[in-house]
Design a protein around this motif. Structure first.
Motif, PDB file in Angstrom:
ATOM      1  N   ILE A 150       0.854  -1.192   0.000  1.00 10.33           N
ATOM      2  CA  ILE A 150       0.000   0.000   0.000  1.00 10.33           C
ATOM      3  C   ILE A 150       0.889   1.242   0.000  1.00 10.33           C
ATOM      4  CG2 ILE A 150      -1.552   1.379   1.465  1.00 10.33           C
ATOM      5  CD1 ILE A 150      -3.042  -0.890   0.345  1.00 10.33           C
ATOM      6  N   VAL A 151       0.499   2.242  -0.775  1.00  8.21           N
ATOM      7  CA  VAL A 151       1.152   3.543  -0.696  1.00  8.21           C
ATOM      8  C   VAL A 151       0.094   4.621  -0.491  1.00  8.21           C
ATOM      9  CG1 VAL A 151       3.199   2.985  -2.077  1.00  8.21           C
ATOM     10  CG2 VAL A 151       1.182   3.897  -3.206  1.00  8.21           C
ATOM     11  N   ALA A 152       0.514   5.691   0.156  1.00  8.10           N
ATOM     12  CA  ALA A 152      -0.322   6.876   0.297  1.00  8.10           C
ATOM     13  C   ALA A 152       0.202   7.901  -0.693  1.00  8.10           C
ATOM     14  CB  ALA A 152      -0.240   7.413   1.724  1.00  8.10           C
ATOM     15  N   ALA A 153      -0.716   8.564  -1.395  1.00  9.02           N
ATOM     16  CA  ALA A 153      -0.330   9.522  -2.426  1.00  9.02           C
ATOM     17  C   ALA A 153      -1.302  10.692  -2.448  1.00  9.02           C
ATOM     18  CB  ALA A 153      -0.314   8.826  -3.786  1.00  9.02           C
ATOM     19  N   ASP A 154      -0.920  11.727  -3.150  1.00  7.27           N
ATOM     20  CA  ASP A 154      -1.795  12.868  -3.381  1.00  7.27           C
ATOM     21  C   ASP A 154      -2.787  12.454  -4.466  1.00  7.27           C
ATOM     22  OD1 ASP A 154      -3.011  15.251  -4.143  1.00  7.27           O
ATOM     23  OD2 ASP A 154      -1.139  16.405  -4.111  1.00  7.27           O
ATOM     24  N   PRO A 155      -4.082  12.366  -4.145  1.00  8.85           N
ATOM     25  CA  PRO A 155      -5.051  11.883  -5.141  1.00  8.85           C
ATOM     26  C   PRO A 155      -5.233  12.823  -6.328  1.00  8.85           C
ATOM     27  CG  PRO A 155      -6.178  12.611  -3.155  1.00  8.85           C
ATOM     28  CD  PRO A 155      -4.707  12.669  -2.867  1.00  8.85           C
ATOM     29  N   ARG A 156      -4.741  14.061  -6.214  1.00  7.38           N
ATOM     30  CA  ARG A 156      -4.801  14.962  -7.366  1.00  7.38           C
ATOM     31  C   ARG A 156      -3.784  14.575  -8.427  1.00  7.38           C
ATOM     32  NH1 ARG A 156      -4.138  20.460  -4.260  1.00  7.38           N
ATOM     33  NH2 ARG A 156      -2.655  19.108  -3.209  1.00  7.38           N
ATOM     34  N   LEU A 157      -2.725  13.859  -8.038  1.00  8.44           N
ATOM     35  CA  LEU A 157      -1.687  13.425  -8.961  1.00  8.44           C
ATOM     36  C   LEU A 157      -1.835  11.943  -9.308  1.00  8.44           C
ATOM     37  CD1 LEU A 157       0.914  14.029 -10.519  1.00  8.44           C
ATOM     38  CD2 LEU A 157       2.178  13.621  -8.412  1.00  8.44           C
ATOM     39  N   PHE A 158      -2.001  11.105  -8.281  1.00  4.74           N
ATOM     40  CA  PHE A 158      -2.154   9.658  -8.455  1.00  4.74           C
ATOM     41  C   PHE A 158      -3.543   9.252  -7.971  1.00  4.74           C
ATOM     42  CE2 PHE A 158       2.491  10.064  -7.718  1.00  4.74           C
ATOM     43  CZ  PHE A 158       2.941   9.504  -8.899  1.00  4.74           C
ATOM     44  N   PRO A 159      -4.423   8.797  -8.850  1.00  9.58           N
ATOM     45  CA  PRO A 159      -5.797   8.467  -8.448  1.00  9.58           C
ATOM     46  C   PRO A 159      -5.863   7.292  -7.463  1.00  9.58           C
ATOM     47  CG  PRO A 159      -5.540   8.460 -10.852  1.00  9.58           C
ATOM     48  CD  PRO A 159      -4.185   8.610 -10.265  1.00  9.58           C
ATOM     49  N   LEU A 160      -6.707   7.441  -6.441  1.00 10.29           N
ATOM     50  CA  LEU A 160      -6.923   6.358  -5.482  1.00 10.29           C
ATOM     51  C   LEU A 160      -7.491   5.138  -6.192  1.00 10.29           C
ATOM     52  CD1 LEU A 160      -8.437   8.283  -2.461  1.00 10.29           C
ATOM     53  CD2 LEU A 160      -6.267   7.084  -2.511  1.00 10.29           C
ATOM     54  N   GLY A 161      -7.079   3.965  -5.724  1.00 11.10           N
ATOM     55  CA  GLY A 161      -7.583   2.719  -6.281  1.00 11.10           C
ATOM     56  C   GLY A 161      -6.802   2.204  -7.463  1.00 11.10           C
ATOM     57  N   ARG A 162      -5.863   2.986  -7.970  1.00 14.50           N
ATOM     58  CA  ARG A 162      -5.049   2.549  -9.105  1.00 14.50           C
ATOM     59  C   ARG A 162      -3.772   1.895  -8.590  1.00 14.50           C
ATOM     60  NH1 ARG A 162      -5.779   5.383 -14.010  1.00 14.50           N
ATOM     61  NH2 ARG A 162      -4.236   3.919 -14.828  1.00 14.50           N
ATOM     62  N   THR A 163      -3.081   1.228  -9.465  1.00 15.77           N
ATOM     63  CA  THR A 163      -1.825   0.567  -9.144  1.00 15.77           C
ATOM     64  C   THR A 163      -0.689   1.332  -9.801  1.00 15.77           C
ATOM     65  OG1 THR A 163      -2.939  -1.569  -9.062  1.00 15.77           O
ATOM     66  CG2 THR A 163      -0.562  -1.615  -9.315  1.00 15.77           C
ATOM     67  N   LEU A 164       0.443   1.399  -9.106  1.00 13.92           N
ATOM     68  CA  LEU A 164       1.629   1.972  -9.722  1.00 13.92           C
ATOM     69  C   LEU A 164       2.806   1.041  -9.516  1.00 13.92           C
ATOM     70  CD1 LEU A 164       3.491   3.247  -7.219  1.00 13.92           C
ATOM     71  CD2 LEU A 164       1.917   5.114  -7.454  1.00 13.92           C
ATOM     72  N   ASP A 165       3.715   1.056 -10.474  1.00 18.63           N
ATOM     73  CA  ASP A 165       4.990   0.354 -10.329  1.00 18.63           C
ATOM     74  C   ASP A 165       5.922   1.327  -9.645  1.00 18.63           C
ATOM     75  OD1 ASP A 165       4.316  -2.092 -11.517  1.00 18.63           O
ATOM     76  OD2 ASP A 165       4.672  -1.299 -13.522  1.00 18.63           O
ATOM     77  N   LEU A 166       6.632   0.840  -8.641  1.00 16.24           N
ATOM     78  CA  LEU A 166       7.471   1.699  -7.819  1.00 16.24           C
ATOM     79  C   LEU A 166       8.919   1.253  -7.887  1.00 16.24           C
ATOM     80  CD1 LEU A 166       7.480   4.017  -5.711  1.00 16.24           C
ATOM     81  CD2 LEU A 166       7.108   2.279  -3.965  1.00 16.24           C
ATOM     82  N   TRP A 167       9.822   2.210  -8.027  1.00 15.88           N
ATOM     83  CA  TRP A 167      11.255   1.977  -7.938  1.00 15.88           C
ATOM     84  C   TRP A 167      11.781   2.852  -6.825  1.00 15.88           C
ATOM     85  CZ3 TRP A 167       8.575   1.887 -12.407  1.00 15.88           C
ATOM     86  CH2 TRP A 167       8.799   0.825 -13.276  1.00 15.88           C
ATOM     87  N   ILE A 168      12.575   2.258  -5.954  1.00 15.48           N
ATOM     88  CA  ILE A 168      13.219   2.996  -4.874  1.00 15.48           C
ATOM     89  C   ILE A 168      14.673   3.121  -5.286  1.00 15.48           C
ATOM     90  CG2 ILE A 168      13.798   3.029  -2.426  1.00 15.48           C
ATOM     91  CD1 ILE A 168      11.258   1.234  -2.048  1.00 15.48           C
ATOM     92  N   GLY A 169      15.095   4.349  -5.542  1.00 10.81           N
ATOM     93  CA  GLY A 169      16.394   4.524  -6.189  1.00 10.81           C
ATOM     94  C   GLY A 169      16.260   3.958  -7.590  1.00 10.81           C
TER      95      GLY A 169
END
Length: 121
Positions: free
Chosen positions: A53-72
């Motif tokens: 789970i990630v928390a995001a700004d819903p104005r940029l990333f819509p709630l309920g969607r999936t994102l691929d994440l890279w750390i570094g």
């Protein structure tokens, strides 16, 4: 032999957002700042917090969607955008962790987020 972890190009190849008026588009790499949190309870969408789970700004990333994440430059896999936070504005993500000491050690890191197209979920 160790498994090769997929990596992304340098940060300069990612889109940087100047304002939260722009919405992320599927498949577009976005440079983000990532912090960790370990609060227990429910997400903004009413689900129990959990790994992935990630928390995001819903104005940029819509709630309920999936994102691929890279750390570094290391792939962290797909994460569900299921939570928000008052301090999360623009290209910032909070990554949920079960272990609070691990969340503190994680600190603040840079990475990339890429909104997954709806047909790939």
């Amino acid at each position: 032999p160790p498994k090769r972890v997929p990596t992304l190009p340098r940060l300069r190849d990612a889109r940087l957002f100047r304002s939260v008026e722009e919405r992320a588009r599927a498949g577009e790499r976005i440079a983000v700042t990532i912090t960790a949190y370990c609060l227990q309870g429910r997400t903004r969408r009413g689900n129990p917090v959990r790994e992935g789970i990630v928390a995001a700004d819903p104005r940029l990333f819509p709630l309920g969607r999936t994102l691929d994440l890279w750390i570094g430059r290391r792939a962290a896999g797909p994460h569900l955008i299921d939570d928000t936070g008052s301090a999360i504005k623009g290209a910032k993500l909070d990554l949920w962790m079960a272990d609070c000491s691990a969340a503190r050690r994680f600190g603040r890191r840079r990475g990339y987020a890429q909104l997954v197209p709806r047909d790939r979920r």
